[in-house]
Design a protein around this motif. Structure first.
Motif, PDB file in Angstrom:
ATOM      1  N   GLU A  23      -1.793   1.158   6.451  1.00  0.00           N
ATOM      2  CA  GLU A  23      -1.532   1.323   5.743  1.00  0.00           C
ATOM      3  C   GLU A  23      -2.679   0.707   5.710  1.00  0.00           C
ATOM      4  OE1 GLU A  23      -0.639   2.952   1.920  1.00  0.00           O
ATOM      5  OE2 GLU A  23       0.575   4.358   3.660  1.00  0.00           O
ATOM      6  N   TYR A  24      -3.871   0.617   4.593  1.00  0.00           N
ATOM      7  CA  TYR A  24      -4.770  -0.138   4.247  1.00  0.00           C
ATOM      8  C   TYR A  24      -4.760  -1.073   3.508  1.00  0.00           C
ATOM      9  CZ  TYR A  24      -9.919  -2.285   3.184  1.00  0.00           C
ATOM     10  OH  TYR A  24     -10.604  -2.561   2.506  1.00  0.00           O
ATOM     11  N   THR A  25      -4.715  -2.157   3.415  1.00  0.00           N
ATOM     12  CA  THR A  25      -4.478  -2.995   2.535  1.00  0.00           C
ATOM     13  C   THR A  25      -6.169  -4.202   2.062  1.00  0.00           C
ATOM     14  OG1 THR A  25      -2.889  -3.789   3.108  1.00  0.00           O
ATOM     15  CG2 THR A  25      -3.316  -5.266   1.771  1.00  0.00           C
ATOM     16  N   PRO A  29      -5.236  -7.275  -3.096  1.00  0.00           N
ATOM     17  CA  PRO A  29      -4.336  -6.516  -2.428  1.00  0.00           C
ATOM     18  C   PRO A  29      -4.211  -6.559  -4.051  1.00  0.00           C
ATOM     19  CG  PRO A  29      -3.909  -8.497  -2.048  1.00  0.00           C
ATOM     20  CD  PRO A  29      -4.989  -8.778  -2.571  1.00  0.00           C
ATOM     21  N   GLU A 352       1.008   1.647  -8.256  1.00  0.00           N
ATOM     22  CA  GLU A 352       0.244   0.397  -7.607  1.00  0.00           C
ATOM     23  C   GLU A 352      -1.017  -0.169  -8.856  1.00  0.00           C
ATOM     24  OE1 GLU A 352      -1.564   0.886  -3.650  1.00  0.00           O
ATOM     25  OE2 GLU A 352       0.365  -0.616  -3.583  1.00  0.00           O
ATOM     26  N   THR A 354      -3.926  -0.424  -7.392  1.00  0.00           N
ATOM     27  CA  THR A 354      -5.305   0.058  -6.697  1.00  0.00           C
ATOM     28  C   THR A 354      -5.655   0.746  -6.178  1.00  0.00           C
ATOM     29  OG1 THR A 354      -3.753  -1.132  -4.341  1.00  0.00           O
ATOM     30  CG2 THR A 354      -5.882  -2.635  -5.371  1.00  0.00           C
ATOM     31  N   GLY A 476     -10.410  -3.610  -3.616  1.00  0.00           N
ATOM     32  CA  GLY A 476      -9.094  -3.875  -4.538  1.00  0.00           C
ATOM     33  C   GLY A 476      -9.559  -3.453  -5.340  1.00  0.00           C
TER      34      GLY A 476
END
Length: 668
Positions: A23-25, A29, A352, A354, A476
């Motif tokens: 996963e890309y954070t 975040p 979420e 983002t 983000g």
């Protein structure tokens, strides 16, 4: 509650494809709550939209180039924030950039089409230009949002997003400060001064070609073979970020046109019947016979033959893309229907921050309201019958809806939106359809151009907005906030562009001595006049380009990138390969993979500085030209010595680029 301060460093997987299960954070975040929408960020964004809309409109109409506003706006946002001593500005700076960047895309949509009304001797009131730009911008925003997750998340690392990369690096380095900010500032200063010396003073030529030598002149005159290379630092940096793979594919399209099609047509010109050749070139037989050598230059053959083939290729690549992305389009429509039926509450509960977009229900309401407004605009402002108005609104919606993904795809690959090519196809199709329902002459030309303006702005907005959303994904920010406030930027930019265009028409005009060039609008006028009044249209060339796109797709070559190369001049494509070669060289120089990565990342920062500096200096050049400050050394810039100087300076900046990139050290 104290705001969480983000970790100011892009993750190492920001620019590469993710592994299975990875996963890309982002920097900020989903668990954080950064400041984004504040009075400062909104007012600053609006100010940037007004300033850059005016500057971009003037420069675009005068020299035919619309500079990308996202990068200089990001630089200004970071600089002003630092001067004012503001902290944790990353989220606010993204919003400033997103609102302000509406300027460039709205300007492109307006000036590529609507000045053609003046060129054809027609009239365009403020409200026509304003509403065309406004409704087109709204349409582009609404139609793109359902595809955001696909382009920015699902295709993570598969597309280079050159402009988004450069803008992101500016924002991150400005927030981080230290060595990265210093490196970016030095590269930006060097690249900016380099391009400023060319664009403002003409200390060396912006482009060099094989005509620099006597054998090159002979090859161009006798064999119609010429090779051109833009020496801009910004384009060099763009090639580095795009990478060698796509740069080679794009330039291959240019090579096919300039090294095969143009010489072939040039060699056959004398043996082909003049009437046939005149029809092929889209000129009258009298013009052809009057001065054939003036017509048969490599540049004219590219404009008359190569570009129409490229337009056909772009159109077919767009259709292929639509077919391939039909599943995504169906999913977006299905999601819209399900959420409109009451599923938004369930979606919002699990989404979420983002990944939280505007609800499909709200998008559908805005879309319907926009389409109704466009219909009213067409029916009471342009057209006479209900059939014509319904036909016009269907043309706008269908073409804008289908080609939205094509525009986003092009920006994701090369950072250049082929909006003028797609708009030409829109004008051709809409003209044919409008003629079939009884609309022609001056009324038909006005209607077709305004329809083209709405579609052009929608596609321009779709391509530009995907850049903003990708920046937000990397950093983000909350997509819903970017999307909602983009409408304000569009409103402000549309009003500014309409006012500036009216003023420029009264001050300079678009026809006659001393008039503004407006090259794209002149091309649109040349295409639409014969369609509405009778004349030649290069259907065979469009067909050849479409057939080529089908062949390329069947053998696995990206047809859109290749067709873009055919449509965009060689001199702007060849430097992409140079930048791509620098990227390949520095990232494969060592056996140590970590060192190669450190070098590539350093190069990305330097390339971003080159792009940023060039873009910012482009704004300064525009202001100087607007103030009629004449600093350009015209006689020197046209000399052979200036071209040799340009070659030497270009080699010097390439050497600096590679050397400075290789100074990178592995991070601890």
């Amino acid at each position: 509650m104290e705001q969480n301060k983000p970790n100011i460093s892009l993750p190492e997987n920001a620019y590469r494809e993710l592994n299975a299960g990875e996963e890309y954070t982002p920097l900020m975040p989903a668990s954080s709550n950064p400041q984004e929408i504040t009075p400062y960020s909104v007012l600053m964004g609006v100010a940037m939209a007004i300033i850059f809309s005016a500057a971009a409109a003037f420069l675009g109409l005068k020299v035919g180039q619309v500079f990308e506003a996202a990068i200089p706006i990001a630089i200004i946002a970071v600089g002003v924030g630092n001067i004012l001593g503001k902290k944790n500005m990353l989220g606010q700076n993204v919003i400033i950039q997103s609102i302000g960047a509406s300027s460039g895309v709205i300007v492109a949509g307006a000036i590529f089409t609507l000045p053609a009304l003046y060129i054809l001797g027609l009239d365009a009131a403020f409200w026509q230009v304003f509403l065309s730009s406004l409704f087109g911008g709204f349409l582009g925003i609404v139609l793109l949002i359902p595809f955001r997750k696909y382009f920015v998340k699902e295709m993570h690392g598969k597309y280079p997003f050159p402009e988004a990369t450069a803008t992101t690096e500016v924002l991150v380095s400005g927030e981080k400060g230290g060595d990265q900010a210093k490196l970016l500032a030095i590269a930006g200063l060097l690249g900016g001064l380099y391009d400023f010396a060319v664009g403002t003073f003409g200390l060396w030529t912006e482009s060099i070609s094989t005509r620099i030598c006597s054998w090159g002149i002979a090859a161009a005159d006798k064999f119609k073979v010429v090779f051109g290379l833009n020496t801009s630092a910004a384009v060099l940096g763009l090639g580095y970020i795009i990478g060698l793979k796509y740069a080679m594919i794009i330039t291959a399209g240019s090579c096919l046109v300039w090294f095969l099609i143009v010489p072939l047509v040039g060699s056959l010109a004398e043996s082909i019947d003049p009437a046939t050749m005149a029809s092929l070139l889209g000129v009258t037989r009298a013009d052809l016979l009057a001065d054939p050598q003036a017509l048969f230059t490599p540049e004219n053959l590219f404009a008359f033959i190569g570009k129409p083939i490229g337009i056909g290729g772009i159109a077919m690549a767009g259709i292929i893309g639509i077919v391939r992305q039909s599943k995504i389009i169906r999913q977006a429509v299905k999601l819209a229907v399900s959420e409109f039926g009451g599923g938004q509450q369930r979606v919002s509960a699990v989404t979420e921050r983002t990944q939280h977009d505007l609800s499909m229900k709200r998008l559908m309401i805005i879309l319907v309201a926009t389409l109704i407004s466009i219909f009213v605009f067409f029916h009471f402002g342009l057209l006479d019958s209900w059939v014509q108005s319904i036909t016009a609104i269907l043309i706008v919606f269908i073409i804008a809806f289908l080609f939205t993904t094509v525009a986003a795809n092009a920006i994701a690959i090369v950072g250049t939106n082929p909006v003028s090519g797609m708009t030409l196809m829109t004008l051709i199709l809409s003209s044919l359809i409008l003629v079939s329902v009884g609309l022609n002459g001056t009324t038909g030309m006005t209607a077709a151009l305004v329809i083209g303006g709405v579609v052009c702005t929608a596609l321009s907005m779709a391509g530009g907005f995907i850049t903003d959303l990708k920046i937000g994904y990397w950093l983000g920010t909350t997509p819903r906030k970017q999307e909602a406030w983009k409408f304000l930027g569009t409103l402000v930019s549309a009003a500014t562009v309409a006012g500036v265009m009216i003023v420029l028409n009264k001050s300079y005009g678009f026809v006659g001595e001393g008039a503004l060039v407006a090259p794209q609008a002149n091309a649109m006028a040349a295409v639409i006049q014969p369609l509405m009044t009778g004349g030649q249209t290069p259907w065979m060339l469009y067909f050849c380009g479409a057939a080529l796109a089908l062949v390329l797709t069947s053998i696995g070559v990206p047809a859109l990138a290749f067709a873009l190369g055919m449509f965009i001049p060689m001199e702007l494509n060849a430097p992409l390969v140079v930048g791509g070669l620098v990227a390949w060289y520095v990232s494969n120089r060592s056996q140590d993979k970590e060192l190669n990565k450190a070098r590539f990342d350093r190069g990305t920062l330097i390339a971003s500085g080159f792009i940023a500096g060039g873009a910012l200096m482009g704004v300064i050049s525009a202001i100087l030209k607007f103030a009629d400050v004449q600093l350009y050394l015209t006689e020197w810039a046209a000399s052979n010595a200036a071209e040799w100087t340009g070659l030497a300076m270009y080699l010097a900046i390439i050497g600096y680029f590679a050397w400075h990139t290789l100074q990178a050290k592995k991070e601890n």
